[in-house]
Design an enzyme around this catalytic site. Structure first.
Site, PDB file in Angstrom:
ATOM      1  N   HIS A  21       0.845  -1.209   0.000  1.00 26.91           N
ATOM      2  CA  HIS A  21       0.000   0.000   0.000  1.00 26.91           C
ATOM      3  C   HIS A  21       0.880   1.259   0.000  1.00 26.91           C
ATOM      4  O   HIS A  21       0.619   2.204  -0.742  1.00 26.91           O
ATOM      5  CB  HIS A  21      -0.887   0.050   1.257  1.00 26.91           C
ATOM      6  CG  HIS A  21      -1.946  -1.008   1.345  1.00 26.91           C
ATOM      7  ND1 HIS A  21      -2.148  -1.760   2.479  1.00 26.91           N
ATOM      8  CD2 HIS A  21      -2.878  -1.427   0.456  1.00 26.91           C
ATOM      9  CE1 HIS A  21      -3.155  -2.589   2.288  1.00 26.91           C
ATOM     10  NE2 HIS A  21      -3.620  -2.414   1.063  1.00 26.91           N
ATOM     11  N   LYS A  45     -17.700  -8.584   5.407  1.00 25.40           N
ATOM     12  CA  LYS A  45     -18.196  -9.848   5.981  1.00 25.40           C
ATOM     13  C   LYS A  45     -17.379 -10.243   7.212  1.00 25.40           C
ATOM     14  O   LYS A  45     -17.901 -10.663   8.213  1.00 25.40           O
ATOM     15  CB  LYS A  45     -18.106 -10.951   4.914  1.00 25.40           C
ATOM     16  CG  LYS A  45     -19.359 -11.017   4.047  1.00 25.40           C
ATOM     17  CD  LYS A  45     -19.218 -12.067   2.968  1.00 25.40           C
ATOM     18  CE  LYS A  45     -19.007 -11.431   1.615  1.00 25.40           C
ATOM     19  NZ  LYS A  45     -18.242 -12.157   0.665  1.00 25.40           N
ATOM     20  N   ARG A  95      -1.567  -6.150  -8.217  1.00 24.78           N
ATOM     21  CA  ARG A  95      -0.381  -6.943  -7.905  1.00 24.78           C
ATOM     22  C   ARG A  95      -0.162  -8.057  -8.914  1.00 24.78           C
ATOM     23  O   ARG A  95       0.943  -8.380  -9.283  1.00 24.78           O
ATOM     24  CB  ARG A  95      -0.517  -7.587  -6.515  1.00 24.78           C
ATOM     25  CG  ARG A  95      -0.440  -6.613  -5.384  1.00 24.78           C
ATOM     26  CD  ARG A  95      -0.936  -7.229  -4.116  1.00 24.78           C
ATOM     27  NE  ARG A  95      -2.322  -7.668  -4.279  1.00 24.78           N
ATOM     28  CZ  ARG A  95      -3.124  -8.012  -3.303  1.00 24.78           C
ATOM     29  NH1 ARG A  95      -2.672  -8.018  -2.079  1.00 24.78           N
ATOM     30  NH2 ARG A  95      -4.366  -8.376  -3.536  1.00 24.78           N
ATOM     31  N   SER A 133      -2.945  -7.736   3.008  1.00 21.61           N
ATOM     32  CA  SER A 133      -3.297  -7.543   4.429  1.00 21.61           C
ATOM     33  C   SER A 133      -3.746  -8.875   5.030  1.00 21.61           C
ATOM     34  O   SER A 133      -3.416  -9.198   6.172  1.00 21.61           O
ATOM     35  CB  SER A 133      -4.426  -6.526   4.563  1.00 21.61           C
ATOM     36  OG  SER A 133      -4.029  -5.272   4.075  1.00 21.61           O
TER      37      SER A 133
END
Ligand code: PNS
Length: 170
Positions: A21, A45, A95, A133
């Site tokens: 990031h 979620k 990516r 992440s």
């Protein structure tokens, strides 16, 4: 700042911020006059590991020296937020090919909703192409090293979360 200054929004969950990031933010900061890192507030979620405030504080800490980078939060539709900020573009990192389908769908949906706002894709340095992440959280939760994958402050906070959850289980 002049009213014709080019502003980009870099949205995401950033749970937590990774070096991938940061790489994209620094590239975006060179391309645009201002870049706003916009942390999504509505939980998805899965419950996030870090609260929105914790995520914002970490991002601010890491980017404190970047004068044309600001950090904000948003909820609701991204394009509504971009319009409110008078943004010209949405920045997203790509990516690998596996990112492409989801990113293309989002970019086209956002264009459908607001034709004036372009999505600009940038590739991080190849050393971060496997960093996400989700994987960083998994590695850290299981006691693995995340050195070099996230900024030091994020690594520290991940260790803090692990220690807290180990204590809760004991
Ligand atoms: O990097 P992430 O965590 O996958 O980010 C996803 C994000 C925040 C960019 C996306 O979920 C989003 O824009 N959410 C806001 C709601 C919205 O505008 N949905 C329609 C866009 S297709």
């Amino acid at each position: 700042m002049a009213s014709d200054a080019r502003l980009a929004v870099y949205p995401g969950s950033f749970d937590p911020l990774t070096n991938g990031h940061v790489d994209i933010i620094l590239r975006g900061a060179q391309l645009f006059d201002r870049i706003v890192v916009a942390v999504l507030k509505n939980a998805g979620k899965e419950p996030p590991l870090f609260t929105v405030d914790e995520r914002v504080a970490m991002i601010r800490d890491v980017l404190v020296d970047q004068k044309n980078v600001e950090v904000d939060t948003f909820d609701g539709l991204l394009v509504d937020y971009v319009r409110r900020k008078k943004g010209h573009a949405i920045v997203r990192g790509l990516r690998a090919v596996s990112d492409f389908e989801y990113e293309m769908q989002m970019a086209l949906m956002n264009r459908h909703l607001t034709p004036g706002v372009e999505t600009v894709f940038m590739m991080p340095s190849e050393q971060y192409t496997y960093v996400s992440s989700r994987l960083v959280k998994e590695v850290a939760a299981l006691g693995g090293s995340v050195k070099g994958l996230v900024p030091p402050i994020v690594a520290e906070q991940l260790t803090g979360k692990r220690t807290a959850s180990t204590r809760r289980r004991a």
